[in-house]
Enzyme design. Structure first.
Site, PDB file in Angstrom:
ATOM      1  CB  CYS A   7      39.944   2.129 -43.739  1.00  0.00           C
ATOM      2  SG  CYS A   7      40.839   0.786 -44.558  1.00  0.00           S
ATOM      3  CG  ASP A  30      34.223  -4.512 -29.956  1.00  0.00           C
ATOM      4  OD1 ASP A  30      34.821  -5.263 -30.737  1.00  0.00           O
ATOM      5  OD2 ASP A  30      32.976  -4.391 -29.955  1.00  0.00           O
ATOM      6  CG  HIS A  46      41.593  -2.739 -46.275  1.00  0.00           C
ATOM      7  ND1 HIS A  46      40.493  -2.613 -45.468  1.00  0.00           N
ATOM      8  CD2 HIS A  46      41.401  -3.866 -47.004  1.00  0.00           C
ATOM      9  CE1 HIS A  46      39.653  -3.615 -45.708  1.00  0.00           C
ATOM     10  NE2 HIS A  46      40.183  -4.388 -46.641  1.00  0.00           N
ATOM     11  N   GLY A  90      33.548 -16.276 -37.671  1.00  0.00           N
ATOM     12  CA  GLY A  90      32.828 -15.180 -37.029  1.00  0.00           C
ATOM     13  C   GLY A  90      33.314 -13.806 -37.410  1.00  0.00           C
ATOM     14  CG  HIS A  97      39.177  -6.864 -36.167  1.00  0.00           C
ATOM     15  ND1 HIS A  97      38.691  -7.055 -37.442  1.00  0.00           N
ATOM     16  CD2 HIS A  97      38.376  -7.567 -35.343  1.00  0.00           C
ATOM     17  CE1 HIS A  97      37.622  -7.839 -37.399  1.00  0.00           C
ATOM     18  NE2 HIS A  97      37.406  -8.180 -36.124  1.00  0.00           N
TER      19      HIS A  97
HETATM   20  P1  AMP Z   1      34.706  -9.752 -35.753  1.00  0.00           P
HETATM   21  O1  AMP Z   1      33.371 -10.417 -35.494  1.00  0.00           O
HETATM   22  O2  AMP Z   1      35.877 -10.532 -35.275  1.00  0.00           O
HETATM   23  O3  AMP Z   1      34.815  -9.292 -37.188  1.00  0.00           O
HETATM   24  O4  AMP Z   1      34.702  -8.466 -34.839  1.00  0.00           O
HETATM   25  C1  AMP Z   1      34.166  -7.243 -35.239  1.00  0.00           C
HETATM   26  C2  AMP Z   1      34.086  -6.393 -33.996  1.00  0.00           C
HETATM   27  O5  AMP Z   1      33.992  -5.051 -34.408  1.00  0.00           O
HETATM   28  C3  AMP Z   1      32.889  -6.695 -33.102  1.00  0.00           C
HETATM   29  O6  AMP Z   1      33.356  -7.011 -31.791  1.00  0.00           O
HETATM   30  C4  AMP Z   1      32.099  -5.392 -33.143  1.00  0.00           C
HETATM   31  O7  AMP Z   1      31.500  -5.106 -31.892  1.00  0.00           O
HETATM   32  C5  AMP Z   1      33.160  -4.375 -33.512  1.00  0.00           C
HETATM   33  N1  AMP Z   1      32.694  -3.193 -34.200  1.00  0.00           N
HETATM   34  C6  AMP Z   1      31.897  -3.129 -35.302  1.00  0.00           C
HETATM   35  N2  AMP Z   1      31.711  -1.862 -35.678  1.00  0.00           N
HETATM   36  C7  AMP Z   1      32.422  -1.085 -34.812  1.00  0.00           C
HETATM   37  C8  AMP Z   1      32.635   0.304 -34.666  1.00  0.00           C
HETATM   38  N3  AMP Z   1      32.068   1.196 -35.501  1.00  0.00           N
HETATM   39  N4  AMP Z   1      33.431   0.749 -33.655  1.00  0.00           N
HETATM   40  C9  AMP Z   1      34.006  -0.139 -32.818  1.00  0.00           C
HETATM   41  N5  AMP Z   1      33.838  -1.462 -32.901  1.00  0.00           N
HETATM   42  C10 AMP Z   1      33.064  -1.934 -33.872  1.00  0.00           C
HETATM   43 ZN    ZN Z   2      39.938  -1.252 -44.062  1.00  0.00          ZN
END
Ligand code: AMP
Ligand code: ZN
Length: 111
Positions: A7, A30, A46, A90, A97
């Site tokens: 968010c 990412d 959200h 995962g 996202h």
């Molecule tokens: P998921 O495992 O599908 O929930 O993916 C979460 C993704 O968010 C992972 O690829 C992380 O590398 C990415 N991630 C987590 N925190 C951040 C952040 N602060 N900025 C950018 N990407 C993030």
């Molecule tokens: Zn959110």
């Protein structure tokens, strides 16, 4: 959601590398890229995951953002879009996202 990192990133409350945005969605890099191009497409409102009653307009804006990311990043050869729903799949960030992955030849398998 006051406590949700995505968010805050999608709404400019925390600075990040925004690749594309419109009124409904943001696409940003990412933090732990799994491919030369790894961009996350995120609704500004959200929703926990893809089946959290996401409005069709928002899903359409996300699909348009994928197209814009592919254009901006030059993913002419192809790319992959992934969304994880739930810990067993995962999902680690509980804000919807879509991962857009490309910039190299991707593995043939899905899992
Ligand atoms: P998921 O495992 O599908 O929930 O993916 C979460 C993704 O968010 C992972 O690829 C992380 O590398 C990415 N991630 C987590 N925190 C951040 C952040 N602060 N900025 C950018 N990407 C993030
Ligand atoms: Zn959110």
């Amino acid at each position: 959601m006051s406590d949700c990192i995505f968010c805050k990133l999608a709404n400019h409350e925390i600075p990040t590398n925004i690749v594309f945005e419109d009124d409904l969605v943001a696409a940003f890099e990412d933090a732990n890229p799994q491919a030369p191009v790894h961009v996350l497409v995120v609704p500004k409102a959200h929703y926990e995951n893809i089946i959290d009653d996401v409005p069709a307009e928002t899903l359409g804006a996300m699909a348009n953002a994928v197209k814009e990311v592919a254009r901006i990043k030059g993913l002419d050869e192809g790319f992959r879009v992934i969304t994880n729903k739930g810990e067993a799949a995962g999902q680690t960030v509980m804000h919807l996202h879509w991962h857009v992955l490309g910039g190299k030849t991707l593995g043939e398998g899905l899992v």
